[in-house]
Structure formats: C-alpha cells, structure tokens
Design an enzyme around this catalytic site. Structure first.
Site, PDB file in Angstrom:
ATOM      1  N   LYS A 176     -16.995  43.521  32.407  1.00 27.07           N
ATOM      2  CA  LYS A 176     -17.026  42.101  32.786  1.00 27.07           C
ATOM      3  C   LYS A 176     -15.610  41.558  32.589  1.00 27.07           C
ATOM      4  O   LYS A 176     -15.221  41.172  31.493  1.00 27.07           O
ATOM      5  CB  LYS A 176     -18.034  41.341  31.914  1.00 27.07           C
ATOM      6  CG  LYS A 176     -17.923  39.813  31.964  1.00 27.07           C
ATOM      7  CD  LYS A 176     -18.142  39.291  33.370  1.00 27.07           C
ATOM      8  CE  LYS A 176     -17.809  37.813  33.439  1.00 27.07           C
ATOM      9  NZ  LYS A 176     -16.353  37.538  33.422  1.00 27.07           N
ATOM     10  N   GLU A 251     -12.383  41.364  19.237  1.00 30.57           N
ATOM     11  CA  GLU A 251     -10.968  41.074  19.018  1.00 30.57           C
ATOM     12  C   GLU A 251     -10.755  39.642  19.484  1.00 30.57           C
ATOM     13  O   GLU A 251     -10.791  39.353  20.679  1.00 30.57           O
ATOM     14  CB  GLU A 251     -10.092  42.067  19.784  1.00 30.57           C
ATOM     15  CG  GLU A 251      -8.664  42.115  19.266  1.00 30.57           C
ATOM     16  CD  GLU A 251      -7.752  41.178  20.019  1.00 30.57           C
ATOM     17  OE1 GLU A 251      -7.505  40.065  19.495  1.00 30.57           O
ATOM     18  OE2 GLU A 251      -7.288  41.540  21.100  1.00 30.57           O
ATOM     19  N   CYS A 285      -3.047  36.630  21.718  1.00 26.73           N
ATOM     20  CA  CYS A 285      -3.771  36.375  20.479  1.00 26.73           C
ATOM     21  C   CYS A 285      -2.900  36.639  19.261  1.00 26.73           C
ATOM     22  O   CYS A 285      -3.123  36.042  18.197  1.00 26.73           O
ATOM     23  CB  CYS A 285      -5.042  37.218  20.426  1.00 26.73           C
ATOM     24  SG  CYS A 285      -4.760  38.980  20.688  1.00 26.73           S
ATOM     25  N   GLU A 386      -5.674  27.605  17.404  1.00 30.61           N
ATOM     26  CA  GLU A 386      -4.946  28.441  18.368  1.00 30.61           C
ATOM     27  C   GLU A 386      -4.650  27.650  19.630  1.00 30.61           C
ATOM     28  O   GLU A 386      -5.565  27.165  20.298  1.00 30.61           O
ATOM     29  CB  GLU A 386      -5.763  29.684  18.703  1.00 30.61           C
ATOM     30  CG  GLU A 386      -5.014  30.667  19.579  1.00 30.61           C
ATOM     31  CD  GLU A 386      -5.806  31.941  19.832  1.00 30.61           C
ATOM     32  OE1 GLU A 386      -5.203  33.018  19.832  1.00 30.61           O
ATOM     33  OE2 GLU A 386      -7.034  31.848  20.032  1.00 30.61           O
TER      34      GLU A 386
END
Length: 497
Positions: A176, A251, A285, A386
């Site tokens: 996906k 993750e 990230c 973030e």
C-alpha cells in the site's frame, strides 16, 4: 502511454484498473499531473489478499530452496540497476526530490534486494543444546501474506526495505504505497515479475490509507503489517494488531536532537547540521530538527550556520545542482508555515527564512526555504512536535546534564547526532541519548546491514540488518526423540505386548 490514459494497478499479478476513483499523481515542483490512475477499493483489497494467499499456498515460492529465492531477488536488484535512471526520474516526478537524491535512493533499493538475497541464502537454523534423549532444533517458516504500507518521502527505498526481506522469507506481499506517490511501487512490481517472481506474490494498492491500510491491517489473512509513516496512524495499526495478536513493524515520527559540543570541528558540524535538517527539504523522520549548541560556541556557530544555509540551492529537482526541492504538496507547505507562525507566537525569532520564495518556478511549486528559529525552549510546541519540513530550532546549553535532560525530553526517540573531536566523550554521551540511531560526526548515513528503528512514539521493531528477514518469519522448534525405550510415564512398562 499518454498522460490522458489511466495506469493499471497490480492485483495479485493481474494488471487492471482499480475500482476506486480516478486521481492524478502531481509533480510538486510545478503542480502538474504526471500520471493518472484509479485508486483501489475494498473489493480490490480483498482480491489482492485472496490472490496473495493462494499464491503463497500454491506457487511453490515458500518451498523453494533459499538460494533459489535468492536468485530471483538478485535479478530484481540487477533490473533496478538496469533501469536506475528511469526509476530516479520517476521518483523525482512523483515526490519532487532532487535528482541526485532520487538516484541515491534507487541505488539503495537495489542494494537492499541484493543484501536480503544474501541473507536468505545464508540464514542458518540452529541445533540447540540437548537437555534429554532428543535432538532439538530451531527453524524459521514464512508467515503468509504480509502488508507493506509505505510513505511518500522515500518511496522506492522504503518499499525495498519491506518487500525484499518479506519475499526472501517466502511470503506474499501486498504493498500500500502513499496515495500521492504510487508510481514507484507499480514500477517495482513490474520489475519483480520480470525477474521471475511467481504470479500473485506481489500486489500494489494505490489509494487512501485510511481506507485501504485499515482494511489490510484488519484482514484475517494478513499475518504481519510493516508500516512507515505518522505516529497517530502507527498507533491505530498497533491497536488493530493487538486485537488480532499480529506482529507489526512501525517506523514512525521523530524530533531528533543534533548536538554541537564545545570541541566540535565547526566545518564538519555546520555541514552535518545543514544536511541533517535541510536535505530532503526536511521531509525525513530522522531530520535533525532540534539543534543544541554549547553556549560559548553558540553565536559563532550560528553565524556560520545561517550563512551556509542561506547559500543552499533551492529549485528545479531536475537540475543536478539543486540541493532542496519543493515540499510534497500545497497543504503540507501550509502545515509547515503554521508551525513557523506558532514558533514566532511562542516568542521565537527568525534567523533565516520563514517566508515562501516567489518568482518563476517558485510560484508554481510548493517550495519553502531553509528556516532557522531561535529564542525558544525545549518544552515549546515547535520543539516537541514533528514539523516534517525545513525548519530548525536552535537552542544553547550550559552543561551535558542539562543537555541530556532536554535532548531526551521528547515523545520521540528515533535518531540523534553528536559533533565533537573527543570520541570518548561523544561515545559516553551517545550511550546516554535515548534514540534508536546515534550518529557521531556524521548524519543521515545508512547501511542496510545495520538495524534501524525507534523507541517510544518513534515505533516498534527494526528494519534492515542481517536478521531483518526474521521479522517476516515465524520461529518453530523441532524435537527428534533419540531414546531407545518408550517414554516412562504413569507406569507404562518398557515393553508393550
């Protein structure tokens, strides 16, 4: 195929139109459509999973000798290298990364398939120490159908890190990809088929993650989910997996500290801090988004850093001199802008950037400049959440205990960087930092041979490394009885009439 035509998607080895809505993949540098496709719908998910399950049961892939599976993975690696420029240009169009960066990501993907081919054919099973009249052995078996849910910021590298070990282990894989970057996964599936992967073992389902990812995670035939993306979605997947008693690899996000000690080599530190936050336009990230500088060094270091950041080349991703391309979308740029405004409202000061560039290509694409904020403390929102963009928050520190308290004060614990000439000091500090990866006098360097993952809200499990293949396998113990007499139990005689 012309732009007006619609790309087929891969459903268990069948290339056909998705049943969902038609949508476009856009080039972030101009906003123009580069390809059209129909999203998958829930019936496509069911077809892909059922087809993958049948391929797992009947294709013979799981029963092939490890070196035979490895041979196919080696051929996939060769084909990625053969088509490397095509793939790099495709990723440039799909997510707007500069061409030199996409070339490196394609090379990484080829290396990942090569590495897990080797891991597959050299994986050893273990004779365990005997504790009785038997021989005991620990072996590994494939799981079945695995779902790989990948992000938009590094499509082909992320997909390789999930697909290669899953296939090496003998599984079938349903990918996906991120809705807005579907093109690399579709091309990778074609290459896997060309390399000789049996029909049905790979599917690609473009479309909305909230619909398709959720359906994949909940499906009883999906035996593992490997997800890279936002923490909120990762936690949702973890809750579903807990109800299914299904293992997951997650993750997730990061708010990584990068630390400049008072004995740092300033040339190395400036270059490394710039690369850590502004490469990939900060859409990573592991971006080093919180900068801590020893107070005596703070102002001279900041002057050098700001001057160097101001000279970064932002522009056309097709230009080999470009260092920073656009952000992924207009809405994401707006999110970054809101965070910068919040930082200023919280009392921060701009040392650089903070406003959209204008003129020429800048008026077409989703560009945002290198931005540096200071005057904030670690507890404020822009230092805790973030941003996922080219925004650095700089803070001075007075001693290492204060530094550690602030650096470790985060929901995230994915990565960190240290700049120091004193390796013993850096080693001791690195061991006390709470992070899945710590770089010392470098940043954003990766090796497929080294495990990667985070702590706390940065995720669960590890990708990469020689044992990364075991994330996609079930462990089984086997016992061979070596006793000459029947088991003595409940008075059963040694000889039976």
């Amino acid at each position: 195929m012309t732009l007006e035509q619609t790309l087929p998607i891969c459903i268990a080895g069948h290339w056909r139109q998705g049943r969902g809505e038609r949508y476009a993949s856009h080039y972030p540098a101009t906003g123009e459509a580069v390809a059209w496709l129909n999203a998958a719908d829930l019936q496509d998910v069911e077809d892909a999973i059922q087809g993958a399950h049948q391929a797992f049961l009947h294709s013979g892939w799981a029963q092939r000798k490890p070196h035979e599976r490895a041979g196919v993975l080696y051929r996939i690696a060769e084909l990625i290298r053969l088509h490397s420029e095509e793939l790099a240009q495709l990723q440039r169009q799909d997510n707007g990364k500069p061409i030199n960066e996409t070339r490196a990501l394609v090379a990484s993907a080829a290396g990942t398939f090569q590495f897990f081919a080797a891991a597959c054919e050299t994986l050893e099973e273990t004779i365990t120490p005997s504790r009785g009249d038997f021989v005991s052995m620990s072996v590994y078996e494939p799981m079945g159908v695995v779902a790989a849910i990948t992000p938009w910021n590094s499509p082909i590298a992320s997909e390789a890190q999930k697909v290669a070990p899953a296939l090496a282990a003998g599984n079938a894989v349903v990918i996906k990809p991120a809705e807005i970057t579907p093109l690399l996964a579709l091309r990778l599936a074609r290459l896997c088929e060309e390399a000789g992967l049996p029909k049905g073992l790979i599917s690609v389902l473009p479309g909305k993650g909230s619909l398709l990812g959720d359906a994949l995670t909940r499906h009883p035939l999906v035996k593992r989910v490997s997800f890279t993306g936002g923490t909120r979605t990762g936690k949702h997947i973890a809750h579903i997996a807990a109800d299914k008693m299904m293992p997951v690899s997650l993750e997730l996000g990061g708010k990584s500290p990068t630390i400049v000690l008072d004995d740092a080599d300033l040339d190395h530190a400036v270059a490394g801090v710039l690369y850590g936050i502004f490469s990939s336009s900060g859409e990573a990230c592991i971006a080093g988004s919180r900068l801590f500088v020893a107070r005596p060094l703070y102002e001279p270091f900041m002057q050098r850093l700001v001057a160097a950041a101001a000279n970064l080349r932002m522009g056309d991703p097709a230009d080999e001199n470009t260092q920073m391309g656009p952000l992924i979308s207009a809405s994401h740029r707006e999110s970054v802008e809101r965070y910068v405004a919040l930082g200023l409202a919280e009392g921060g000061r701009l040392r650089l950037g903070g406003q959209r560039p204008s003129g020429g290509l800048y008026d077409q694409g989703y560009f945002y400049p290198p931005t540096i904020l200071e005057g904030l403390h670690n507890q404020q929102q822009v230092c805790q959440e973030e941003i996922f963009g080219p925004v650095l928050v700089a803070m001075p520190f007075d001693d290492e205990e204060q530094l550690l308290e602030q650096a470790n004060d985060s929901l995230y614990a994915l990565a960190a960087g240290i700049w120091s000439r004193d390796y013993k000091r850096a080693w001791a500090l690195g061991r006390r930092l709470q992070a899945g990866t710590v770089w010392i006098n470098t940043y954003k360097q990766f090796s497929i041979s080294t495990p990667f993952g985070g702590w706390r809200d940065s995720g669960l499990g590890r990708e990469k490394g020689r044992l990364g293949i075991l994330q996609y396998m079930e462990q089984k113990s086997l016992y061979w009885g070596m006793n000459e007499q029947p088991l003595a139990w409940a008075g059963v005689p040694h000889e039976v009439a």
